[in-house]
Motif scaffolding. Structure first.
Motif, mmCIF file in Angstrom:
data_model
loop_
_atom_site.group_PDB
_atom_site.id
_atom_site.type_symbol
_atom_site.label_atom_id
_atom_site.label_comp_id
_atom_site.label_asym_id
_atom_site.label_seq_id
_atom_site.Cartn_x
_atom_site.Cartn_y
_atom_site.Cartn_z
ATOM 1 N N THR A 197 0.835 -1.203 0.000
ATOM 2 C CA THR A 197 0.000 0.000 0.000
ATOM 3 C C THR A 197 0.867 1.250 0.000
ATOM 4 O O THR A 197 0.581 2.212 -0.701
ATOM 5 C CB THR A 197 -0.942 -0.002 1.222
ATOM 6 O OG1 THR A 197 -1.714 -1.200 1.206
ATOM 7 C CG2 THR A 197 -1.874 1.193 1.205
ATOM 8 N N ARG A 198 1.946 1.222 0.764
ATOM 9 C CA ARG A 198 2.877 2.361 0.778
ATOM 10 C C ARG A 198 3.492 2.579 -0.605
ATOM 11 O O ARG A 198 3.641 3.711 -1.056
ATOM 12 C CB ARG A 198 3.981 2.150 1.804
ATOM 13 C CG ARG A 198 3.507 2.284 3.221
ATOM 14 C CD ARG A 198 4.688 2.149 4.186
ATOM 15 N NE ARG A 198 4.235 2.158 5.550
ATOM 16 C CZ ARG A 198 4.031 3.252 6.265
ATOM 17 N NH1 ARG A 198 4.248 4.434 5.741
ATOM 18 N NH2 ARG A 198 3.625 3.175 7.514
ATOM 19 N N LEU A 199 3.834 1.486 -1.261
ATOM 20 C CA LEU A 199 4.393 1.584 -2.609
ATOM 21 C C LEU A 199 3.359 2.156 -3.572
ATOM 22 O O LEU A 199 3.684 3.024 -4.396
ATOM 23 C CB LEU A 199 4.881 0.218 -3.091
ATOM 24 C CG LEU A 199 5.470 0.188 -4.506
ATOM 25 C CD1 LEU A 199 6.709 1.074 -4.596
ATOM 26 C CD2 LEU A 199 5.801 -1.246 -4.912
ATOM 27 N N ALA A 200 2.117 1.707 -3.478
ATOM 28 C CA ALA A 200 1.058 2.235 -4.336
ATOM 29 C C ALA A 200 0.877 3.732 -4.100
ATOM 30 O O ALA A 200 0.769 4.517 -5.050
ATOM 31 C CB ALA A 200 -0.255 1.490 -4.087
ATOM 32 N N TYR A 217 3.099 5.835 -2.968
ATOM 33 C CA TYR A 217 4.289 6.493 -3.498
ATOM 34 C C TYR A 217 4.228 6.626 -5.020
ATOM 35 O O TYR A 217 4.495 7.703 -5.569
ATOM 36 C CB TYR A 217 5.536 5.705 -3.074
ATOM 37 C CG TYR A 217 6.824 6.245 -3.646
ATOM 38 C CD1 TYR A 217 7.402 7.404 -3.146
ATOM 39 C CD2 TYR A 217 7.461 5.592 -4.696
ATOM 40 C CE1 TYR A 217 8.586 7.895 -3.675
ATOM 41 C CE2 TYR A 217 8.639 6.077 -5.228
ATOM 42 C CZ TYR A 217 9.195 7.225 -4.715
ATOM 43 O OH TYR A 217 10.355 7.722 -5.243
ATOM 44 N N LEU A 218 3.875 5.549 -5.703
ATOM 45 C CA LEU A 218 3.849 5.579 -7.174
ATOM 46 C C LEU A 218 2.765 6.512 -7.706
ATOM 47 O O LEU A 218 2.998 7.271 -8.654
ATOM 48 C CB LEU A 218 3.660 4.163 -7.725
ATOM 49 C CG LEU A 218 4.852 3.225 -7.497
ATOM 50 C CD1 LEU A 218 4.509 1.817 -7.979
ATOM 51 C CD2 LEU A 218 6.107 3.746 -8.167
ATOM 52 N N ILE A 219 1.583 6.472 -7.111
ATOM 53 C CA ILE A 219 0.502 7.372 -7.541
ATOM 54 C C ILE A 219 0.912 8.824 -7.322
ATOM 55 O O ILE A 219 0.770 9.669 -8.216
ATOM 56 C CB ILE A 219 -0.806 7.050 -6.801
ATOM 57 C CG1 ILE A 219 -1.332 5.676 -7.232
ATOM 58 C CG2 ILE A 219 -1.859 8.135 -7.050
ATOM 59 C CD1 ILE A 219 -2.417 5.113 -6.352
ATOM 60 N N ASN A 220 1.440 9.115 -6.131
ATOM 61 C CA ASN A 220 1.879 10.489 -5.843
ATOM 62 C C ASN A 220 3.010 10.919 -6.766
ATOM 63 O O ASN A 220 3.032 12.067 -7.227
ATOM 64 C CB ASN A 220 2.305 10.615 -4.381
ATOM 65 C CG ASN A 220 1.138 10.510 -3.435
ATOM 66 O OD1 ASN A 220 0.016 10.879 -3.759
ATOM 67 N ND2 ASN A 220 1.396 9.983 -2.256
ATOM 68 N N LEU A 221 3.923 10.014 -7.054
ATOM 69 C CA LEU A 221 5.034 10.336 -7.949
ATOM 70 C C LEU A 221 4.537 10.665 -9.357
ATOM 71 O O LEU A 221 5.013 11.620 -9.980
ATOM 72 C CB LEU A 221 6.017 9.170 -7.980
ATOM 73 C CG LEU A 221 7.407 9.466 -8.516
ATOM 74 C CD1 LEU A 221 8.103 10.504 -7.643
ATOM 75 C CD2 LEU A 221 8.228 8.193 -8.558
ATOM 76 N N ILE A 222 3.570 9.916 -9.845
ATOM 77 C CA ILE A 222 2.993 10.190 -11.167
ATOM 78 C C ILE A 222 2.344 11.569 -11.184
ATOM 79 O O ILE A 222 2.538 12.348 -12.126
ATOM 80 C CB ILE A 222 1.984 9.093 -11.560
ATOM 81 C CG1 ILE A 222 2.728 7.792 -11.864
ATOM 82 C CG2 ILE A 222 1.129 9.521 -12.752
ATOM 83 C CD1 ILE A 222 1.825 6.570 -11.980
ATOM 84 N N VAL A 223 1.599 11.892 -10.133
ATOM 85 C CA VAL A 223 0.947 13.208 -10.055
ATOM 86 C C VAL A 223 1.990 14.317 -9.995
ATOM 87 O O VAL A 223 1.890 15.315 -10.722
ATOM 88 C CB VAL A 223 -0.006 13.281 -8.838
ATOM 89 C CG1 VAL A 223 -0.530 14.686 -8.638
ATOM 90 C CG2 VAL A 223 -1.156 12.295 -8.993
ATOM 91 N N LYS A 225 -3.046 8.396 -1.278
ATOM 92 C CA LYS A 225 -3.711 7.904 -0.074
ATOM 93 C C LYS A 225 -5.229 7.852 -0.264
ATOM 94 O O LYS A 225 -5.896 6.978 0.289
ATOM 95 C CB LYS A 225 -3.342 8.765 1.123
ATOM 96 C CG LYS A 225 -1.919 8.555 1.598
ATOM 97 C CD LYS A 225 -1.605 9.483 2.759
ATOM 98 C CE LYS A 225 -0.212 9.266 3.287
ATOM 99 N NZ LYS A 225 0.839 9.654 2.357
ATOM 100 N N MET A 226 -5.769 8.781 -1.029
ATOM 101 C CA MET A 226 -7.210 8.745 -1.309
ATOM 102 C C MET A 226 -7.577 7.482 -2.087
ATOM 103 O O MET A 226 -8.579 6.839 -1.800
ATOM 104 C CB MET A 226 -7.636 9.993 -2.083
ATOM 105 C CG MET A 226 -7.631 11.251 -1.271
ATOM 106 S SD MET A 226 -8.051 12.673 -2.294
ATOM 107 C CE MET A 226 -7.632 14.003 -1.210
ATOM 108 N N VAL A 227 -6.752 7.131 -3.067
ATOM 109 C CA VAL A 227 -7.010 5.937 -3.885
ATOM 110 C C VAL A 227 -6.933 4.676 -3.026
ATOM 111 O O VAL A 227 -7.766 3.776 -3.158
ATOM 112 C CB VAL A 227 -6.020 5.859 -5.074
ATOM 113 C CG1 VAL A 227 -6.100 4.523 -5.776
ATOM 114 C CG2 VAL A 227 -6.280 6.996 -6.060
ATOM 115 N N THR A 228 -5.947 4.599 -2.131
ATOM 116 C CA THR A 228 -5.770 3.399 -1.305
ATOM 117 C C THR A 228 -6.542 3.469 0.011
ATOM 118 O O THR A 228 -6.425 2.570 0.847
ATOM 119 C CB THR A 228 -4.280 3.153 -1.005
ATOM 120 O OG1 THR A 228 -3.764 4.281 -0.287
ATOM 121 C CG2 THR A 228 -3.491 2.913 -2.272
ATOM 122 N N LYS A 229 -7.286 4.551 0.203
ATOM 123 C CA LYS A 229 -8.115 4.736 1.396
ATOM 124 C C LYS A 229 -7.296 4.700 2.690
ATOM 125 O O LYS A 229 -7.657 4.050 3.664
ATOM 126 C CB LYS A 229 -9.244 3.714 1.433
ATOM 127 C CG LYS A 229 -10.213 3.875 0.276
ATOM 128 C CD LYS A 229 -11.340 2.872 0.367
ATOM 129 C CE LYS A 229 -12.380 3.186 -0.662
ATOM 130 N NZ LYS A 229 -12.347 2.544 -1.889
#
Length: 97
Positions: free
Chosen positions: A8-11, A13-19, A62-66
């Motif tokens: 979840t932390r990796l997800a 990180y990756l989502i935030n990095l893309i943004v 964090k919103m995506v992964t709740k």
């Protein structure tokens, strides 16, 4: 308080990095400050985390992964806590952990 697993932390990180990279790309392209592109990246990263976590307690990842940012005792962190947390991201301890 529930601990978040590394996946979840990796997800997050990756989502935030893309943004962050998307925002950085648009800003650099529109402003044409190519010689300050790394500085612009870190400013965008700092503001992204600071604004989102201060206002909502969450970033888009964090919103995506709740998930959300909380202190050890389960309460919402103060602005000072969030600012320190955000500044520590400039030094890549998060990526190492």
């Amino acid at each position: 308080m529930k601990h978040i697993d590394k996946g979840t932390r990796l997800a997050n990180y990756l989502i935030n990095l893309i943004v962050i990279y998307s925002l950085w790309f648009v800003v650099v392209l529109m402003s044409q400050f190519y010689n300050a592109e790394y500085l612009i990246f870190y400013i965008i990263m700092f503001l992204y985390y600071l604004i989102f976590e201060t206002i909502t307690g969450q970033t888009l990842g964090k919103m995506v992964t709740k998930t959300k940012v909380i202190t050890k005792d389960g309460t919402r962190p103060t602005f000072v806590n969030i600012r320190i947390r955000t500044l520590s991201r400039i030094i890549p301890f998060d990526a190492l952990s």
